[in-house]
Write a protein that holds these residues in place. Structure first.
Motif, PDB file in Angstrom:
ATOM      1  N   LEU A   1       9.313  16.467 -56.456  1.00 55.42           N
ATOM      2  CA  LEU A   1       8.641  16.607 -55.163  1.00 55.42           C
ATOM      3  C   LEU A   1       9.661  16.613 -54.038  1.00 55.42           C
ATOM      4  N   LEU A   2      10.606  15.674 -54.072  1.00 52.02           N
ATOM      5  CA  LEU A   2      11.615  15.608 -53.014  1.00 52.02           C
ATOM      6  C   LEU A   2      12.529  16.825 -53.033  1.00 52.02           C
ATOM      7  N   ALA A   3      12.983  17.210 -54.218  1.00 57.29           N
ATOM      8  CA  ALA A   3      13.888  18.357 -54.313  1.00 57.29           C
ATOM      9  C   ALA A   3      13.213  19.624 -53.813  1.00 57.29           C
ATOM     10  N   GLY A   4      11.946  19.803 -54.180  1.00 56.23           N
ATOM     11  CA  GLY A   4      11.220  20.989 -53.730  1.00 56.23           C
ATOM     12  C   GLY A   4      11.057  21.027 -52.227  1.00 56.23           C
ATOM     13  N   ARG A   5      10.705  19.883 -51.639  1.00 54.16           N
ATOM     14  CA  ARG A   5      10.513  19.825 -50.187  1.00 54.16           C
ATOM     15  C   ARG A   5      11.835  20.023 -49.447  1.00 54.16           C
ATOM     16  N   MET A   6      12.891  19.391 -49.928  1.00 52.52           N
ATOM     17  CA  MET A   6      14.166  19.506 -49.225  1.00 52.52           C
ATOM     18  C   MET A   6      14.761  20.901 -49.367  1.00 52.52           C
ATOM     19  N   ALA A   7      14.617  21.518 -50.550  1.00 55.16           N
ATOM     20  CA  ALA A   7      15.116  22.879 -50.731  1.00 55.16           C
ATOM     21  C   ALA A   7      14.341  23.857 -49.863  1.00 55.16           C
ATOM     22  N   ALA A   8      13.025  23.693 -49.820  1.00 54.56           N
ATOM     23  CA  ALA A   8      12.204  24.585 -49.005  1.00 54.56           C
ATOM     24  C   ALA A   8      12.510  24.417 -47.522  1.00 54.56           C
TER      25      ALA A   8
END
Length: 453
Positions: free
Chosen positions: A364-371
């Motif tokens: 969840l964190l990786a997806g949000r930060m990458a986006a």
């Protein structure tokens, strides 16, 4: 940067990869999930579904006021997490825990992801680290050999590893209910279904001692030359626990407290083996805490010594596998990016978090930060006072690199509270203080301008 100009690529469609894809797509970023299954299988996976889980009880406690993993559930739900939405939809009775019906859960996650207009699925295996583009590597503990070698070559060191074991699953109709009974420990639960979520098999002292003898003598899986068995303490094989002392299991997964045998209500069991429902139909049950490295033939002999399981038929026997993870404190920055190759993020168990919930949370964190980075709105990670912030801080710098081992979320990772008395008697107050503080900090973090308008 226009979203049309940049696509997020995710290697691995497990819990972390699925959640990362959902979060990024919901924020307006195009996503490609690269998942090698079912073209390339693993010993643990049985279908081609995304987010296929190995254990039905992977979510553990759902108490968001007194338990750190329950708090993690709360944070994921507040962030619109797909994994928690589907877990809630396919929940099974499990007392105070959150257990799920594995196959419908995975099928629903897959359906929702593939129906999203911004998500596509690529079924080819990725065997090398990509040079260009924005990528999240969320391949989990069963990273393919070629990709694992590529990661090791890039990081300049051997991947760290420990050994992870899974518990057997058996058919309910093969259990002798004249000896077993249904009851959650201390009758925990608000409904009758929850209060009878566990199936219990009692042992007297002689039966327990004979079981321990057989367990210690059973033929075990041998490791390959050069491999050493570094186990994660939260998932120890039962044989390893037994080797630590004959009473260890009786004070662990076989503890008899909080249970009354209706067949013999006046006789206190010396030990109790518990089983938990593994699917919504109630046709499958897994043996709680019975991860094992016994060879298959030995498993059936030893486990059938348990009263009530003398004629047990097994849908899946237990097993052990190598769990690969990187030394994140030395390799990753606070954004979960590889320091040497910042276009590559890591997420999930490969980062050194232990547990499927923790894995999904890091996705969840990786997806949000990458986006956010793709959208030109880069953000700092969540504060350490939150469950996710505590985890990401631990793996990206809080842990001691020389002794780094996989870690479940726990309140020991959180900054101390001010004004809350310590000591055993203050534990409930202290834990409530952690969760109240975390929820406020998490909602503040979520309030940042992350989503594309």
């Amino acid at each position: 940067m226009s979203t049309a100009d940049h696509t997020l690529h995710i290697i691995g469609g497990g819990m972390a990869g699925s959640e990362a894809a959902w979060q990024a797509a919901q924020m307006g970023v195009n996503v490609v999930i690269h998942e090698m299954r079912p073209k390339v299988g693993t010993f643990a996976h049985k279908t081609g579904h995304l987010a296929e889980m190995v254990c039905s009880n992977s979510f553990r406690s759902d108490d968001d006021e007194q338990n750190a993993v329950g708090l993690l559930h709360w944070e994921m739900r507040a962030a619109g997490g797909l994994i928690m939405e589907m877990a809630d939809r396919h929940a099974l009775p499990a007392g105070g825990a959150l257990a799920v019906d594995r196959d419908p859960f995975a099928a629903s996650v897959t359906e929702r992801l593939l129906a999203h207009p911004r998500i596509t699925l690529d079924g080819d295996e990725i065997t090398a680290l990509p040079e260009d583009g924005t990528w999240i590597i969320a391949t989990g503990p069963l990273t393919s050999g070629a990709l694992a070698e590529a990661i090791a070559a890039e990081t300049g060191q051997e991947s760290l590893a420990f050994f992870d074991a899974i518990a057997p699953i058996l058919y309910f109709d093969s259990i002798d209910m004249s000896k077993a009974w249904m009851q959650s420990r201390y009758d925990k639960g608000e409904t009758e279904e929850e209060r009878t979520a566990y199936l219990n098999c009692p042992m007297d002292r002689d039966q327990y001692e004979a079981f321990i003898d057989a367990l210690l003598a059973a033929e075990k899986t041998e490791f390959k030359p050069g491999e050493t068995a570094g186990y994660f303490d939260g998932c120890l094989p039962i044989e390893v626990m037994a080797e630590r002392g004959r009473e260890t299991l009786r004070h662990g997964p076989m503890k008899p407290v909080g249970l009354t045998n209706p067949h013999q209500p006046d006789i206190k069991a010396h030990a109790v083996v518990q089983l938990r429902r593994d699917n919504a139909l109630g046709t499958l049950y897994n043996i709680v805490g019975f991860q094992t490295k016994m060879k298959y033939g030995a498993q059936t002999e030893v486990l059938r010594m348990i009263p009530g399981l003398e004629e047990a038929r097994f849908a899946r026997l237990g097993g052990i596998h190598r769990n690969t993870f990187i030394n994140s404190p030395t390799l990753l920055d606070a954004q979960m990016r590889l320091r040497k190759r910042p276009n590559l993020r890591f997420a999930g168990q490969i980062t050194g978090v232990e547990g499927y919930v923790e894995s999904a949370a890091m996705g969840l964190l990786a997806g949000r930060m990458a986006a956010a980075e793709i959208l030109g709105q880069p953000v700092e990670g969540p504060p350490q006072e939150t469950a996710m912030g505590a985890l990401i801080h631990h793996i990206t710098g809080g842990a001691e690199a020389k002794t780094f081992q996989p870690m479940n979320v726990n309140f020991g990772l959180f900054p101390p509270l001010d004004g809350v008395r310590g000591g055993r008697r203050g534990r409930k107050e202290r834990y409530k203080g952690y969760t109240d503080r975390a929820k406020a900090a998490w909602m503040d973090w979520l309030g940042q301008p992350l989503a594309a308008e």
